[in-house]
Write a protein that holds these residues in place. Structure first.
Motif, mmCIF file in Angstrom:
data_model
loop_
_atom_site.group_PDB
_atom_site.id
_atom_site.type_symbol
_atom_site.label_atom_id
_atom_site.label_comp_id
_atom_site.label_asym_id
_atom_site.label_seq_id
_atom_site.Cartn_x
_atom_site.Cartn_y
_atom_site.Cartn_z
ATOM 1 N N GLU A 45 -32.627 39.044 2.370
ATOM 2 C CA GLU A 45 -31.923 38.157 3.302
ATOM 3 C C GLU A 45 -32.771 38.124 4.572
ATOM 4 O O GLU A 45 -32.848 39.107 5.298
ATOM 5 C CB GLU A 45 -30.530 38.691 3.623
ATOM 6 C CG GLU A 45 -29.798 37.819 4.615
ATOM 7 C CD GLU A 45 -28.481 38.394 5.076
ATOM 8 O OE1 GLU A 45 -27.757 37.688 5.787
ATOM 9 O OE2 GLU A 45 -28.164 39.554 4.744
ATOM 10 N N PRO A 46 -33.440 37.016 4.829
ATOM 11 C CA PRO A 46 -34.362 36.981 5.967
ATOM 12 C C PRO A 46 -33.686 36.665 7.297
ATOM 13 O O PRO A 46 -32.594 36.105 7.348
ATOM 14 C CB PRO A 46 -35.328 35.849 5.597
ATOM 15 C CG PRO A 46 -34.503 34.938 4.747
ATOM 16 C CD PRO A 46 -33.526 35.815 4.020
ATOM 17 N N ILE A 47 -34.374 37.035 8.377
ATOM 18 C CA ILE A 47 -34.044 36.572 9.722
ATOM 19 C C ILE A 47 -34.616 35.160 9.814
ATOM 20 O O ILE A 47 -35.772 34.933 9.492
ATOM 21 C CB ILE A 47 -34.716 37.462 10.792
ATOM 22 C CG1 ILE A 47 -34.259 38.909 10.683
ATOM 23 C CG2 ILE A 47 -34.499 36.900 12.191
ATOM 24 C CD1 ILE A 47 -32.880 39.173 11.185
ATOM 25 N N HIS A 48 -33.818 34.203 10.264
ATOM 26 C CA HIS A 48 -34.238 32.802 10.325
ATOM 27 C C HIS A 48 -34.848 32.470 11.693
ATOM 28 O O HIS A 48 -34.285 32.841 12.715
ATOM 29 C CB HIS A 48 -33.037 31.876 10.104
ATOM 30 C CG HIS A 48 -32.410 32.028 8.766
ATOM 31 N ND1 HIS A 48 -32.367 31.015 7.855
ATOM 32 C CD2 HIS A 48 -31.800 33.073 8.162
ATOM 33 C CE1 HIS A 48 -31.754 31.417 6.761
ATOM 34 N NE2 HIS A 48 -31.400 32.676 6.929
ATOM 35 N N LEU A 49 -35.956 31.742 11.664
ATOM 36 C CA LEU A 49 -36.593 31.253 12.893
ATOM 37 C C LEU A 49 -37.014 29.803 12.690
ATOM 38 O O LEU A 49 -37.351 29.403 11.574
ATOM 39 C CB LEU A 49 -37.838 32.067 13.241
ATOM 40 C CG LEU A 49 -37.603 33.546 13.525
ATOM 41 C CD1 LEU A 49 -37.986 34.391 12.338
ATOM 42 C CD2 LEU A 49 -38.367 33.971 14.748
ATOM 43 N N GLU A 93 -38.328 39.591 7.151
ATOM 44 C CA GLU A 93 -37.392 40.650 6.782
ATOM 45 C C GLU A 93 -36.835 41.376 8.001
ATOM 46 O O GLU A 93 -35.657 41.692 8.074
ATOM 47 C CB GLU A 93 -38.076 41.631 5.845
ATOM 48 C CG GLU A 93 -37.137 42.631 5.248
ATOM 49 C CD GLU A 93 -37.775 43.441 4.138
ATOM 50 O OE1 GLU A 93 -37.029 44.189 3.474
ATOM 51 O OE2 GLU A 93 -38.994 43.340 3.928
ATOM 52 N N VAL A 94 -37.711 41.642 8.979
ATOM 53 C CA VAL A 94 -37.322 42.361 10.197
ATOM 54 C C VAL A 94 -38.009 41.682 11.372
ATOM 55 O O VAL A 94 -39.158 41.263 11.272
ATOM 56 C CB VAL A 94 -37.750 43.848 10.133
ATOM 57 C CG1 VAL A 94 -37.447 44.562 11.431
ATOM 58 C CG2 VAL A 94 -37.076 44.551 8.969
ATOM 59 N N LEU A 95 -37.310 41.577 12.493
ATOM 60 C CA LEU A 95 -37.863 40.944 13.683
ATOM 61 C C LEU A 95 -37.809 41.936 14.839
ATOM 62 O O LEU A 95 -36.731 42.387 15.234
ATOM 63 C CB LEU A 95 -37.059 39.686 14.018
ATOM 64 C CG LEU A 95 -37.616 38.778 15.098
ATOM 65 C CD1 LEU A 95 -38.982 38.231 14.707
ATOM 66 C CD2 LEU A 95 -36.652 37.624 15.351
ATOM 67 N N ASP A 96 -38.973 42.277 15.372
ATOM 68 C CA ASP A 96 -39.067 43.198 16.500
ATOM 69 C C ASP A 96 -39.010 42.381 17.788
ATOM 70 O O ASP A 96 -39.966 41.690 18.138
ATOM 71 C CB ASP A 96 -40.371 43.988 16.426
ATOM 72 C CG ASP A 96 -40.454 45.101 17.458
ATOM 73 O OD1 ASP A 96 -39.718 45.046 18.480
ATOM 74 O OD2 ASP A 96 -41.262 46.024 17.257
#
Length: 141
Positions: A45-49, A93-96
């Motif tokens: 489940e991705p972070i959307h941008l 997957e992950v957003l810093d």
């Protein structure tokens, strides 16, 4: 440039890394079904941008990201792997959040600057569609 809209309350709760896996227990039924669909399609489940380009300018990305929150994080580059979710939408997957290059908000800039020193924070007007929603007394778009 890539953009992600989020409510500041979630930034404070999830800082410094955004990951959908950390919030599974807080999702409603519709969000859980969407999560299952995304996992079946992409394996995560991705972070959307939103991704800006010549035909999809940064201003439009920012305006559209405000639908998802009062704060928009801008990134010059994203970690790999990256998935193309639609013509102007990508996922990771992950957003810093500490790796953002700019932050846009219609909140108080002071608190944002305290959390993200040295990163340009630009205060914007509340988007018209949000202002109309607030003035009409509705609590959702």
């Amino acid at each position: 440039m890539f953009f992600h809209g989020i409510n500041w309350e979630y930034v404070k709760r999830e800082y410094p890394l955004l990951s959908p896996r950390r919030t599974v227990s807080q999702k409603g039924q519709e969000q859980l079904l969407d999560r299952i669909h995304l996992i079946q399609q992409f394996g995560i489940e991705p972070i959307h941008l939103l991704e800006a380009d010549e035909g999809y300018p940064e201003e439009r990305c920012i305006r559209e990201c405000y639908v998802f929150g009062d704060t928009v994080f801008a990134f010059e580059r994203l970690p790999l792997p990256m998935w193309q979710l639609s013509s102007h939408e990508v996922g990771v997957e992950v957003l810093d959040l500490r790796k953002c290059s700019r932050i846009y908000t219609y909140r108080s800039v002071v608190e944002v600057e305290e959390w993200f020193p040295g990163i340009p924070c630009i205060r914007t007007q509340r988007p018209n569609h949000l202002q109309r929603t607030i003035e009409s007394g509705r609590d959702h778009l």
